[in-house]
Scaffold this active site. Structure first.
Site, mmCIF file in Angstrom:
data_model
loop_
_atom_site.group_PDB
_atom_site.id
_atom_site.type_symbol
_atom_site.label_atom_id
_atom_site.label_comp_id
_atom_site.label_asym_id
_atom_site.label_seq_id
_atom_site.Cartn_x
_atom_site.Cartn_y
_atom_site.Cartn_z
ATOM 1 N N ARG A 185 15.050 -0.842 -78.159
ATOM 2 C CA ARG A 185 14.490 -1.972 -77.410
ATOM 3 C C ARG A 185 14.654 -1.715 -75.915
ATOM 4 O O ARG A 185 15.760 -1.551 -75.417
ATOM 5 C CB ARG A 185 15.194 -3.268 -77.777
ATOM 6 C CG ARG A 185 14.818 -4.467 -76.888
ATOM 7 C CD ARG A 185 13.337 -4.818 -77.027
ATOM 8 N NE ARG A 185 12.904 -5.703 -75.958
ATOM 9 C CZ ARG A 185 12.868 -7.028 -76.034
ATOM 10 N NH1 ARG A 185 13.262 -7.623 -77.151
ATOM 11 N NH2 ARG A 185 12.438 -7.748 -75.033
ATOM 12 N N SER A 205 13.039 -8.686 -80.936
ATOM 13 C CA SER A 205 12.099 -7.651 -81.365
ATOM 14 C C SER A 205 12.596 -6.276 -80.942
ATOM 15 O O SER A 205 12.993 -6.073 -79.795
ATOM 16 C CB SER A 205 10.719 -7.898 -80.751
ATOM 17 O OG SER A 205 10.170 -9.108 -81.218
ATOM 18 N N GLU A 226 7.543 -2.883 -85.549
ATOM 19 C CA GLU A 226 8.557 -3.834 -85.110
ATOM 20 C C GLU A 226 9.592 -4.132 -86.189
ATOM 21 O O GLU A 226 9.272 -4.291 -87.363
ATOM 22 C CB GLU A 226 7.871 -5.134 -84.688
ATOM 23 C CG GLU A 226 8.783 -6.159 -84.059
ATOM 24 C CD GLU A 226 8.001 -7.324 -83.461
ATOM 25 O OE1 GLU A 226 8.639 -8.267 -82.981
ATOM 26 O OE2 GLU A 226 6.744 -7.271 -83.481
#
Length: 312
Positions: free
Chosen positions: A164, A186, A224
Site C-alpha cells: 500500500r 485497501s 485489491e
C-alpha cells in the site's frame, strides 16, 4: 568587466542550485505530514460476533435513514446495486456472498469520495455509544463489509503479502510495536500498483484477515486486498530514507473493543469486545485517516475521458 562576468556566473549557479533544490522538494512532497501509528482506539471495530441475524433485522430500517442523511453513500450504493444486478442478478445458483455483502464491496471500491467519508467516520465512530448511535451513518455498510470479509476468508483461510502506497502522510513507528489501521484499508497484491497511490509511505503487509476482493471490485486490475479495521499488526521493520518511509507489518491477530453495539440498550456502557491477542491498551491520539486509494472513476461524476462502469 571581469567582475560583471563573475557575478553572472555566481547568479547562474544560484539559479541552478535553487532549481535543483526545488525539484528535490517537489519529489519529497512538501504537503506531507508526519503521523505516529497507534492502535486506533477510537475506531469502530465491531465484528458482530453471535449477532448476525439480529443485526440484519435491525439494519433494514437503519439503511433508509442513512441514505436520507448521506447523499454520497446513497448514490454510490444504488450504483453498486445496479452493477450487482448486471453481473449476478440472473444467476440460478447462490453466490459466494449474499447480495448485500457483494454490493457493499462494490460500493467501497467504486468511489474514493464515499470511501473517504466512510473511513473518517469509522476511525472516530468508537469514541462513545452515543457517537456511534447518532453520528455514525454507515452502520449498514460497515456490517455488510465486515460480514463479506469473514465469508470470503472462511472459503479460503490464508495470509497474503500485500502493498500500500500513501501520498501526503509519512507514518512513523518503531520495530516491535503493535498497531491497527482502524479502518477498512485497501492494499494490492502487486507492488507496482501502489506507485500511483503515493510514495511518501510504503506499507509491506502480511495480512491474515484481509481478503482479495477482485471479483467484487469496479477495478479488478488493482488486485485489491481489503484489510478490516480490527486486524492487529506487529511492526517488523521501519525505515525512513530521505523522506521516503517504508513500514513492514505482520499480522498478529485481531482485537475489537466493541461487539453488536447497535443492539445494546441506549445509554449503556461499552464493554470490551472480542480479543484474540494480548495487548496493553492505553488511550492516545487517534491516527488520522489513511487516504483512500484514488479511483479513476468517481461515483458522483467523472472527468472527460475517464472510464465509467457500465451499470451507471
Amino acid at each position: 568587466m571581469e567582475l560583471l562576468a563573475l557575478r553572472w556566473v555566481l547568479l547562474a549557479g544560484t539559479l541552478l542550485s535553487t532549481s535543483a533544490a526545488s525539484s528535490a522538494l517537489q519529489e519529497g512532497d512538501l504537503g506531507s505530514i508526519t503521523v505516529i501509528m497507534d492502535m486506533a482506539l477510537n475506531s469502530f471495530d465491531d465484528q458482530y460476533l453471535l449477532c448476525e441475524d439480529r443485526m440484519r433485522a435491525r439494519l433494514q430500517m437503519e439503511n433508509i435513514t442513512e441514505f436520507s442523511t448521506n447523499i454520497a453513500y446513497a448514490v454510490t450504493w444504488r450504483q453498486a446495486a445496479a452493477e450487482w444486478q448486471k453481473r449476478w442478478g440472473h444467476l440460478a445458483r447462490p453466490m459466494q456472498l449474499i447480495r448485500e455483502q457483494a454490493i457493499a464491496l462494490l460500493a467501497y471500491s467504486a468511489s474514493s469520495r464515499m470511501c473517504t467519508l466512510f473511513n473518517e467516520a469509522t476511525r472516530q465512530g468508537g469514541r462513545s455509544h452515543q457517537d456511534y448511535i447518532h453520528s455514525y451513518h454507515f452502520k449498514t455498510l460497515h456490517f455488510f463489509l465486515t460480514q463479506a470479509l469473514f465469508a470470503l476468508r472462511a472459503s479460503q483461510p490464508r495470509c497474503y503479502y500485500v502493498y500500500r502506497g500513501v501520498r501526503g502522510i509519512r507514518f512513523m513507528t518503531q520495530r516491535g510495536k503493535s498497531v491497527r489501521f482502524g479502518q477498512f484499508t485497501s492494499t494490492s497484491l502487486r507492488k507496482e500498483a501502489t506507485v500511483n497511490f503515493g510514495q511518501d509511505t510504503l506499507f509491506v503487509v502480511k495480512t491474515c484477515y484481509g481478503v482479495p476482493i477482485k471479483q467484487f471490485s469496479f477495478f479488478p486490475s488493482e488486485d485489491e486486498v481489503l484489510i478490516p479495521p480490527f486486524e492487529v499488526f506487529e511492526v517488523i521493520n521501519f525505515s525512513n530514507d530521505r523522506g521516503s518511509v517504508k513500514i513492514q507489518l505482520h499480522s498478529k491477530g485481531k482485537m475489537s473493543t466493541h461487539n453488536c453495539e447497535l443492539l445494546k440498550p441506549q445509554g449503556g456502557q461499552w464493554g470490551r469486545g472480542h480479543q484474540e491477542v494480548g495487548l496493553g491498551l492505553s488511550p492516545g491520539l487517534s491516527l488520522p485517516v489513511l487516504p483512500c486509494r484514488r479511483r479513476v472513476w468517481e461515483g458522483l461524476g467523472h472527468r472527460e475521458g475517464d472510464p465509467i462502469p457500465a451499470a451507471v
